[in-house]
Design an enzyme around this catalytic site. Sequence first.
Site, short mmCIF file in Angstrom:
data_model
loop_
_atom_site.label_atom_id
_atom_site.label_comp_id
_atom_site.label_asym_id
_atom_site.label_seq_id
_atom_site.Cartn_x
_atom_site.Cartn_y
_atom_site.Cartn_z
N ASP A 269 0.84 -1.20 0.00
CA ASP A 269 0.00 0.00 0.00
C ASP A 269 0.88 1.26 0.00
OD1 ASP A 269 -2.41 -1.69 0.46
OD2 ASP A 269 -1.35 -2.09 2.33
N HIS B 74 -4.60 -3.27 6.65
CA HIS B 74 -4.39 -3.57 5.22
C HIS B 74 -5.73 -4.01 4.65
CE1 HIS B 74 -3.05 -5.08 1.42
NE2 HIS B 74 -3.56 -6.25 1.70
#
Length: 329
Positions: free
Chosen positions: A159, A187
């Site tokens: 990410d 996440h």
Amino acid sequence: SPSPVTVAVTGAAGQIGYSLLFRIASGAMLGPDTPVALSLLEITPALGAAEGVAMELDDCAFPLLHSISISDDATTAFAGASVALLVGSRPRTKGMERGDLLAANGAIFTTQGRALAESAADDLKVLVVGNPANTNALIAMSNAAGVPRERFTAMTRLDHNRALAQLASRTQRPVTDIRHMTIWGNHSATQYPDLFRAEVGGTVATELVDDQAWLEGEFIPTVQKRGAAIIEARGSSSAASAASAAIDHVHDWVHGTPDGDWVSMAVPSDGSYGVPEGLISSFPVTCADGSYSIVGGLELDEFSRARIDASVAELVEERDAVAGLGLLG
Ligand code: NAI
């Protein structure tokens, strides 16, 4: 020459494994001076496929690859491991209820947590990649009696790297000009990629871009939903980029973060920034001498605070659900 470091990889015959193992064996993770002994864990039906990957690793004749072993038993596979990359997990499939998913992963990560405690090396470092990564890491940590809690981390580096790429593209600057990128929270689609603390060439990113509509309407959702966009485009989930992020995560944990910068890692909270202690949540961290510390003292604006709180609330829900199933040791 230095003795090899044992690196255990679960889900070794999967998509991510197929990128990850070759990068580890090439020295990209632990550096050019560290020979690696790979230990692969797979479920019994995938042992043949793992053998095939091992044959290909042999065929690369990597100078740093000391040995490869394969097992379907976690205690055997984790024996002497200094690094454990927990990639294999039970992804959600069509028609699967949330409770089924949590239970299936609970079985995997309770077993693997206990096995790590039983047989891994004293200097063990764990990265959980398999989803739901933060909560799987929490389950493994809770079941690994005697292993210091801070050795358990989950991956938000993909990410983080996605956020770097998006910001570089928007500002037409190289990724190397960007510092202080942060992913906060889980996440998952609730993660918060934070540009208020990021800098591009020394200027605060939100000031340089100066476009709140882009930030809220494009940047944040693009990073949050990038995994789904890759599935849509490629027909299967991100694998090489996930492997690359795992390499970056462990590389920086072992070798340290660059002076004046930080990275994002999901680590057990010490209560920083109001994140309940013990939750595995993504923070800005610096690494040195093989350990990480959460960057302290950042002032959070209201917008960021609300986003972080929402993602942390999701982590609390996940924790409560797995606690309710009796999975937290
Ligand atoms: P995959 O399905 O291709 O491979 C998973 C492998 O794990 C399979 O070979 C399977 O046999 C194995 N496995 C299942 N249970 C196991 C167990 N108990 N012990 C050892 N091996 C086991 O999946 P892929 O694409 O490699 O992804 C792996 C995981 O990583 C998924 O959960 C995926 O959602 C997650 N992921 C996480 C990302 C992150 O940023 N944290 C990014 C991309 C994927």
